[in-house]
Design a protein around this motif. Structure first.
Motif, PDB file in Angstrom:
ATOM      1  N   ASP A 178      30.102 -10.581 -29.788  1.00 53.38           N
ATOM      2  CA  ASP A 178      31.381 -10.709 -30.491  1.00 53.38           C
ATOM      3  C   ASP A 178      31.845  -9.361 -31.049  1.00 53.38           C
ATOM      4  OD1 ASP A 178      31.404 -13.397 -29.853  1.00 53.38           O
ATOM      5  OD2 ASP A 178      30.364 -13.989 -31.680  1.00 53.38           O
ATOM      6  N   GLU A 179      32.142  -9.317 -32.363  1.00 53.41           N
ATOM      7  CA  GLU A 179      32.637  -8.054 -32.938  1.00 53.41           C
ATOM      8  C   GLU A 179      31.517  -7.052 -33.174  1.00 53.41           C
ATOM      9  OE1 GLU A 179      31.867 -10.774 -36.540  1.00 53.41           O
ATOM     10  OE2 GLU A 179      32.528 -10.950 -34.447  1.00 53.41           O
ATOM     11  N   PHE A 180      30.271  -7.485 -33.034  1.00 49.41           N
ATOM     12  CA  PHE A 180      29.139  -6.559 -33.185  1.00 49.41           C
ATOM     13  C   PHE A 180      28.856  -5.932 -31.816  1.00 49.41           C
ATOM     14  CE2 PHE A 180      28.403 -10.038 -36.277  1.00 49.41           C
ATOM     15  CZ  PHE A 180      28.578  -9.301 -37.442  1.00 49.41           C
ATOM     16  N   ASP A 181      29.740  -5.062 -31.404  1.00 44.95           N
ATOM     17  CA  ASP A 181      29.707  -4.583 -30.022  1.00 44.95           C
ATOM     18  C   ASP A 181      29.463  -3.084 -29.897  1.00 44.95           C
ATOM     19  OD1 ASP A 181      32.102  -3.694 -31.031  1.00 44.95           O
ATOM     20  OD2 ASP A 181      33.333  -4.422 -29.357  1.00 44.95           O
ATOM     21  N   SER A 182      29.091  -2.445 -31.000  1.00 45.22           N
ATOM     22  CA  SER A 182      28.877  -0.998 -30.941  1.00 45.22           C
ATOM     23  C   SER A 182      27.468  -0.676 -30.441  1.00 45.22           C
ATOM     24  CB  SER A 182      29.065  -0.369 -32.320  1.00 45.22           C
ATOM     25  OG  SER A 182      28.029  -0.781 -33.204  1.00 45.22           O
ATOM     26  N   TYR A 183      27.314   0.510 -29.910  1.00 47.77           N
ATOM     27  CA  TYR A 183      25.976   0.956 -29.516  1.00 47.77           C
ATOM     28  C   TYR A 183      25.044   0.946 -30.724  1.00 47.77           C
ATOM     29  CZ  TYR A 183      22.020   3.911 -28.558  1.00 47.77           C
ATOM     30  OH  TYR A 183      20.737   4.380 -28.463  1.00 47.77           O
ATOM     31  N   GLU A 184      25.574   1.346 -31.870  1.00 48.63           N
ATOM     32  CA  GLU A 184      24.749   1.440 -33.070  1.00 48.63           C
ATOM     33  C   GLU A 184      24.172   0.078 -33.468  1.00 48.63           C
ATOM     34  OE1 GLU A 184      26.995   4.958 -32.541  1.00 48.63           O
ATOM     35  OE2 GLU A 184      27.722   2.885 -32.682  1.00 48.63           O
ATOM     36  N   PHE A 185      24.950  -0.992 -33.266  1.00 46.05           N
ATOM     37  CA  PHE A 185      24.444  -2.334 -33.573  1.00 46.05           C
ATOM     38  C   PHE A 185      23.232  -2.654 -32.705  1.00 46.05           C
ATOM     39  CE2 PHE A 185      24.375  -6.844 -32.370  1.00 46.05           C
ATOM     40  CZ  PHE A 185      24.129  -7.423 -33.607  1.00 46.05           C
ATOM     41  N   ASN A 215       9.929  -2.267 -34.628  1.00 41.89           N
ATOM     42  CA  ASN A 215       9.067  -2.068 -35.799  1.00 41.89           C
ATOM     43  C   ASN A 215       8.101  -3.231 -35.997  1.00 41.89           C
ATOM     44  OD1 ASN A 215      10.079   0.440 -36.506  1.00 41.89           O
ATOM     45  ND2 ASN A 215      11.638  -0.388 -37.885  1.00 41.89           N
ATOM     46  N   ALA A 216       8.435  -4.387 -35.430  1.00 43.07           N
ATOM     47  CA  ALA A 216       7.543  -5.551 -35.512  1.00 43.07           C
ATOM     48  C   ALA A 216       6.474  -5.525 -34.431  1.00 43.07           C
ATOM     49  CB  ALA A 216       8.354  -6.834 -35.394  1.00 43.07           C
ATOM     50  N   GLY A 217       6.548  -4.538 -33.531  1.00 41.38           N
ATOM     51  CA  GLY A 217       5.512  -4.386 -32.521  1.00 41.38           C
ATOM     52  C   GLY A 217       5.954  -4.581 -31.090  1.00 41.38           C
ATOM     53  N   CYS A 218       7.221  -4.965 -30.861  1.00 42.29           N
ATOM     54  CA  CYS A 218       7.700  -5.136 -29.492  1.00 42.29           C
ATOM     55  C   CYS A 218       7.986  -3.768 -28.880  1.00 42.29           C
ATOM     56  CB  CYS A 218       8.971  -5.981 -29.471  1.00 42.29           C
ATOM     57  SG  CYS A 218       9.618  -6.312 -27.817  1.00 42.29           S
ATOM     58  N   ASN A 219       7.473  -3.542 -27.669  1.00 41.49           N
ATOM     59  CA  ASN A 219       7.739  -2.250 -27.035  1.00 41.49           C
ATOM     60  C   ASN A 219       8.389  -2.372 -25.663  1.00 41.49           C
ATOM     61  OD1 ASN A 219       5.641  -3.051 -25.375  1.00 41.49           O
ATOM     62  ND2 ASN A 219       4.134  -1.636 -26.253  1.00 41.49           N
ATOM     63  N   HIS A 220       8.878  -3.573 -25.325  1.00 41.12           N
ATOM     64  CA  HIS A 220       9.510  -3.799 -24.022  1.00 41.12           C
ATOM     65  C   HIS A 220      10.770  -4.624 -24.234  1.00 41.12           C
ATOM     66  CE1 HIS A 220       8.913  -5.035 -19.515  1.00 41.12           C
ATOM     67  NE2 HIS A 220      10.199  -4.956 -19.834  1.00 41.12           N
ATOM     68  N   PHE A 221      11.927  -4.039 -23.874  1.00 41.75           N
ATOM     69  CA  PHE A 221      13.217  -4.687 -24.047  1.00 41.75           C
ATOM     70  C   PHE A 221      13.951  -4.734 -22.710  1.00 41.75           C
ATOM     71  CE2 PHE A 221      11.970  -3.117 -28.134  1.00 41.75           C
ATOM     72  CZ  PHE A 221      12.429  -4.058 -29.048  1.00 41.75           C
ATOM     73  N   ILE A 222      14.446  -5.927 -22.370  1.00 34.79           N
ATOM     74  CA  ILE A 222      15.266  -6.097 -21.175  1.00 34.79           C
ATOM     75  C   ILE A 222      16.696  -6.272 -21.656  1.00 34.79           C
ATOM     76  CG2 ILE A 222      15.700  -7.448 -19.105  1.00 34.79           C
ATOM     77  CD1 ILE A 222      12.408  -7.986 -20.792  1.00 34.79           C
ATOM     78  N   VAL A 223      17.583  -5.369 -21.246  1.00 34.32           N
ATOM     79  CA  VAL A 223      18.922  -5.302 -21.809  1.00 34.32           C
ATOM     80  C   VAL A 223      19.966  -5.680 -20.765  1.00 34.32           C
ATOM     81  CG1 VAL A 223      20.541  -3.919 -23.135  1.00 34.32           C
ATOM     82  CG2 VAL A 223      18.089  -3.369 -23.210  1.00 34.32           C
ATOM     83  N   HIS A 224      20.659  -6.796 -21.000  1.00 35.42           N
ATOM     84  CA  HIS A 224      21.833  -7.127 -20.185  1.00 35.42           C
ATOM     85  C   HIS A 224      22.969  -6.247 -20.678  1.00 35.42           C
ATOM     86  CE1 HIS A 224      24.339 -10.459 -18.080  1.00 35.42           C
ATOM     87  NE2 HIS A 224      25.011  -9.314 -18.106  1.00 35.42           N
ATOM     88  N   ALA A 225      23.503  -5.416 -19.783  1.00 38.19           N
ATOM     89  CA  ALA A 225      24.414  -4.345 -20.183  1.00 38.19           C
ATOM     90  C   ALA A 225      25.849  -4.817 -20.402  1.00 38.19           C
ATOM     91  CB  ALA A 225      24.375  -3.226 -19.139  1.00 38.19           C
ATOM     92  N   ARG A 226      26.008  -6.017 -20.934  1.00 33.16           N
ATOM     93  CA  ARG A 226      27.309  -6.530 -21.355  1.00 33.16           C
ATOM     94  C   ARG A 226      27.148  -7.141 -22.742  1.00 33.16           C
ATOM     95  NH1 ARG A 226      27.535  -8.548 -15.833  1.00 33.16           N
ATOM     96  NH2 ARG A 226      29.416  -7.839 -14.744  1.00 33.16           N
ATOM     97  N   ILE A 227      28.233  -7.114 -23.527  1.00 31.13           N
ATOM     98  CA  ILE A 227      28.205  -7.899 -24.752  1.00 31.13           C
ATOM     99  C   ILE A 227      28.364  -9.369 -24.375  1.00 31.13           C
ATOM    100  CG2 ILE A 227      29.191  -6.008 -26.100  1.00 31.13           C
ATOM    101  CD1 ILE A 227      31.794  -7.761 -26.255  1.00 31.13           C
TER     102      ILE A 227
END
Length: 324
Positions: free
Chosen positions: A142-149, A159-171
């Motif tokens: 939604d409106e939280f669409d910035s790279y910084e978000f 920081n909780a220990g996850c080191n693998h992220f799969i990113v769908h490159a759309r909001i």
């Protein structure tokens, strides 16, 4: 051929009603290296339903990732423990599905707005099992669409220990767009995913969304650690075979895959599985070849199917492409 490091990887995206066990065991015929994912399975379905039905899989499927939908750290921890007991390779938390149905149950992309809850979920899952715990998410909602978000979300979960992220490159636009529209209308922002990898070089970053060719896979792998593809792998499964090139291995022929498929179907039939129930997953086998349309038409929507019918239809396609 690019220098494909062992740390890089390619995955088949989790897709509800598509990446079933019957599809996954077929996908494995094309490539031994690619990571396969289950459909998203809710914690409630596992803990309050038939866990064995949801979690069992065929011997040839691993490396296989269980994708969970949920937002209760306690329930996710219980399911992560079960994932390890059943022999999964990894367990993944869905923070990307935009369906209003899952939002109601606080599952999927809506969780991006609650990074600390996602962090708590990841921590609970890690404490409950020794499997790698990964997160699949969007670049925003939604409106939280910035790279910084997105950066701050990833930072909190890392920081909780996850080191693998799969990113769908759309909001994901959670109000007003259907899941299908959310896969197509918001523009792809691959550069945001590349930037994420640059800012978090210690994390394993896998990119997802709109990727359709081997050349595109190779290009993305120069920027990030992995590539995930969904519908293109499903509708054109030979792309899985072409990916063998990344590991310096030969590409299987349609003939070789078809012969293995017939053995697979024979085993299903012996175990009491109606071929009409599973054949929909295999209609893309001959995508791009002469006769592929007739193959699909002759085998889809049938009230009954025999192995001989399927063999005859496949051999007809192979005969038309014998010189190709």
């Amino acid at each position: 051929m690019i220098d494909f490091k062992e740390t890089k990887r390619v995955s088949v995206a989790p897709m509800i009603d598509w990446t079933t066990s019957h599809y996954r065991t077929f996908a494995r015929l094309f490539n031994p290296h690619i990571y396969l994912y289950t459909e998203m399975i809710s914690t409630g379905a596992i803990l309050k339903g038939d866990a064995a039905h949801h979690l069992r899989f065929f011997d040839n499927e691993p490396p296989l990732v269980l994708q969970l939908g949920g937002s209760s750290p306690t329930e996710l921890a219980q399911c992560a423990k079960l994932a390890q007991e059943y022999g999964y390779t990894e367990v993944n938390l869905n923070v990307g599905c935009p369906s209003d149905r899952v939002q109601f149950n606080k599952i999927g992309a809506c969780l991006m707005a609650e990074a600390h809850l996602v962090a708590d979920c990841v921590k609970a899952m890690q404490d409950a099992c020794s499997l790698p715990v990964t997160v699949k998410h969007r670049i925003g909602i939604d409106e939280f669409d910035s790279y910084e978000f997105m950066r701050d979300f990833v930072g909190a979960v890392a920081n909780a220990g996850c080191n693998h992220f799969i990113v769908h490159a759309r909001i994901a636009l959670l109000n007003g767009l259907s899941p299908k529209e959310n896969r197509e209308i918001p523009p792809l922002r691959y550069d945001d995913v590349y930037r994420l990898k640059q800012e978090f070089p210690e994390l394993f970053v896998e990119i997802n969304g709109g990727i359709k060719t081997l050349d595109e896979i190779k290009t993305h792998l120069t920027q990030v650690d992995g590539v995930m593809i969904g519908r293109e792998f499903y509708h054109n499964p030979m792309l899985l075979g072409w990916c063998n090139e990344l590991w310096g291995e030969s590409v299987p022929s349609h003939q070789e895959i078809f012969e293995k498929l017939l053995i697979l179907l024979e085993n299903f039939e012996k175990n009491g599985t109606p071929l009409t129930q599973v054949m929909r997953h295999y209609l893309g086998l001959f995508q791009g070849l002469t006769g592929a349309r007739k193959w699909r038409q002759s085998l889809s929507g049938q009230k009954s199917l025999s192995l001989s019918q399927i063999e005859k239809a496949g051999m007809a396609v192979l005969a038309l492409n014998a010189d190709g």
